[in-house]
Scaffold this motif. Structure first.
Motif, PDB file in Angstrom:
ATOM      1  N   ASP A   1       0.811  -1.212   0.000  1.00  0.00           N
ATOM      2  CA  ASP A   1       0.000   0.000   0.000  1.00  0.00           C
ATOM      3  C   ASP A   1       0.852   1.274   0.000  1.00  0.00           C
ATOM      4  O   ASP A   1       0.444   2.312  -0.460  1.00  0.00           O
ATOM      5  CB  ASP A   1      -0.997   0.019   1.162  1.00  0.00           C
ATOM      6  N   ASN A   2       2.080   1.249   0.497  1.00  0.00           N
ATOM      7  CA  ASN A   2       2.840   2.519   0.537  1.00  0.00           C
ATOM      8  C   ASN A   2       4.000   2.503  -0.457  1.00  0.00           C
ATOM      9  O   ASN A   2       5.123   2.835  -0.103  1.00  0.00           O
ATOM     10  CB  ASN A   2       3.358   2.731   1.962  1.00  0.00           C
ATOM     11  N   ILE A   3       3.691   2.138  -1.696  1.00  0.00           N
ATOM     12  CA  ILE A   3       4.763   1.957  -2.702  1.00  0.00           C
ATOM     13  C   ILE A   3       5.580   3.241  -2.920  1.00  0.00           C
ATOM     14  O   ILE A   3       6.808   3.229  -2.941  1.00  0.00           O
ATOM     15  CB  ILE A   3       4.160   1.456  -4.033  1.00  0.00           C
ATOM     16  N   GLU A   4       4.908   4.372  -3.013  1.00  0.00           N
ATOM     17  CA  GLU A   4       5.656   5.624  -3.277  1.00  0.00           C
ATOM     18  C   GLU A   4       6.633   5.910  -2.148  1.00  0.00           C
ATOM     19  O   GLU A   4       7.788   6.257  -2.368  1.00  0.00           O
ATOM     20  CB  GLU A   4       4.673   6.782  -3.462  1.00  0.00           C
ATOM     21  N   GLN A   5       6.143   5.733  -0.930  1.00  0.00           N
ATOM     22  CA  GLN A   5       7.012   5.937   0.232  1.00  0.00           C
ATOM     23  C   GLN A   5       8.218   4.996   0.159  1.00  0.00           C
ATOM     24  O   GLN A   5       9.361   5.390   0.380  1.00  0.00           O
ATOM     25  CB  GLN A   5       6.191   5.612   1.488  1.00  0.00           C
ATOM     26  N   GLN A   6       7.943   3.751  -0.222  1.00  0.00           N
ATOM     27  CA  GLN A   6       9.018   2.757  -0.280  1.00  0.00           C
ATOM     28  C   GLN A   6      10.049   3.129  -1.353  1.00  0.00           C
ATOM     29  O   GLN A   6      11.251   3.056  -1.131  1.00  0.00           O
ATOM     30  CB  GLN A   6       8.443   1.365  -0.584  1.00  0.00           C
ATOM     31  N   VAL A   7       9.561   3.562  -2.518  1.00  0.00           N
ATOM     32  CA  VAL A   7      10.492   3.919  -3.607  1.00  0.00           C
ATOM     33  C   VAL A   7      11.361   5.111  -3.194  1.00  0.00           C
ATOM     34  O   VAL A   7      12.572   5.126  -3.417  1.00  0.00           O
ATOM     35  CB  VAL A   7       9.711   4.219  -4.901  1.00  0.00           C
ATOM     36  N   ASP A   8      10.732   6.100  -2.554  1.00  0.00           N
ATOM     37  CA  ASP A   8      11.525   7.242  -2.073  1.00  0.00           C
ATOM     38  C   ASP A   8      12.616   6.780  -1.111  1.00  0.00           C
ATOM     39  O   ASP A   8      13.775   7.192  -1.219  1.00  0.00           O
ATOM     40  CB  ASP A   8      10.614   8.258  -1.364  1.00  0.00           C
ATOM     41  N   LYS A   9      12.253   5.886  -0.183  1.00  0.00           N
ATOM     42  CA  LYS A   9      13.241   5.407   0.792  1.00  0.00           C
ATOM     43  C   LYS A   9      14.362   4.630   0.093  1.00  0.00           C
ATOM     44  O   LYS A   9      15.541   4.816   0.372  1.00  0.00           O
ATOM     45  CB  LYS A   9      12.555   4.527   1.843  1.00  0.00           C
ATOM     46  N   MET A  10      13.998   3.766  -0.875  1.00  0.00           N
ATOM     47  CA  MET A  10      15.016   2.979  -1.590  1.00  0.00           C
ATOM     48  C   MET A  10      15.985   3.910  -2.332  1.00  0.00           C
ATOM     49  O   MET A  10      17.196   3.706  -2.336  1.00  0.00           O
ATOM     50  CB  MET A  10      14.337   2.027  -2.595  1.00  0.00           C
ATOM     51  N   CYS A  11      15.447   4.966  -2.937  1.00  0.00           N
ATOM     52  CA  CYS A  11      16.305   5.918  -3.660  1.00  0.00           C
ATOM     53  C   CYS A  11      17.204   6.678  -2.689  1.00  0.00           C
ATOM     54  O   CYS A  11      18.404   6.803  -2.915  1.00  0.00           O
ATOM     55  CB  CYS A  11      15.445   6.903  -4.450  1.00  0.00           C
ATOM     56  N   ASP A  12      16.624   7.136  -1.595  1.00  0.00           N
ATOM     57  CA  ASP A  12      17.415   7.900  -0.621  1.00  0.00           C
ATOM     58  C   ASP A  12      18.495   7.047   0.031  1.00  0.00           C
ATOM     59  O   ASP A  12      19.607   7.496   0.263  1.00  0.00           O
ATOM     60  CB  ASP A  12      16.491   8.479   0.463  1.00  0.00           C
ATOM     61  N   GLN A  13      18.131   5.773   0.307  1.00  0.00           N
ATOM     62  CA  GLN A  13      19.058   4.906   1.049  1.00  0.00           C
ATOM     63  C   GLN A  13      20.131   4.296   0.169  1.00  0.00           C
ATOM     64  O   GLN A  13      21.264   4.085   0.598  1.00  0.00           O
ATOM     65  CB  GLN A  13      18.274   3.742   1.688  1.00  0.00           C
ATOM     66  N   LEU A  14      19.765   3.953  -1.089  1.00  0.00           N
ATOM     67  CA  LEU A  14      20.704   3.129  -1.871  1.00  0.00           C
ATOM     68  C   LEU A  14      20.879   3.563  -3.326  1.00  0.00           C
ATOM     69  O   LEU A  14      21.983   3.692  -3.833  1.00  0.00           O
ATOM     70  CB  LEU A  14      20.227   1.675  -1.861  1.00  0.00           C
ATOM     71  N   LEU A  15      19.774   3.802  -4.008  1.00  0.00           N
ATOM     72  CA  LEU A  15      19.844   3.904  -5.475  1.00  0.00           C
ATOM     73  C   LEU A  15      20.439   5.225  -5.967  1.00  0.00           C
ATOM     74  O   LEU A  15      21.093   5.277  -7.005  1.00  0.00           O
ATOM     75  CB  LEU A  15      18.441   3.694  -6.071  1.00  0.00           C
TER      76      LEU A  15
END
Lengths: 81, 81
Positions: A51-65
């Motif tokens: 349900d929180n895909i956008e939040q997850q993508v932002d976190k993945m980008c900030d943390q790693l990508l």
């Protein structure tokens, strides 16, 4: 399943030696109307629905990508075909 | 002036070790719903106007920017802002 398309680019003002090298190569191949080349990363990430895909993508980008110091990121989220 | 956005991706079936490495890192950061990661290149090329721009971009991709054996490319052409 979702397909997230992530575009990672160097921030404005950050030197892009790779882009310069490609630009010089294009000029040597007589493509003299090339004014500038900027090179970034393009990623396709397949994500199971949550349900929180956008939040997850932002976190993945900030943390790693993406490197927040020199890179910007943007993305689109599509239904995976 | 035109801004050409070029997306270069590995062809279907071509192994993507870089993508696998990123996928494993995302899993180790507890993003377990990541099913697959494919990594490619994103380029922004600024071109002075010319009448056969699409033809030129295809030639630049075939000659230099993309490896036709293992990569596909697609692009959009926009008015540069």
């Amino acid at each position: 399943m979702r397909k997230v398309k992530i575009y990672i680019t160097l921030k404005e003002g950050v030197l892009d030696p790779q882009g310069k090298a490609v630009q010089n190569s294009l000029h040597s191949l007589e493509y003299n109307n090339v004014a500038d080349v900027r090179i970034g990363k393009y990623m396709e990430v397949m994500l199971e629905d949550s349900d929180n895909i956008e939040q997850q993508v932002d976190k993945m980008c900030d943390q790693l990508l993406a490197n927040p110091v020199i890179e910007d990121y943007s993305y689109t989220i599509e239904e995976a075909v």
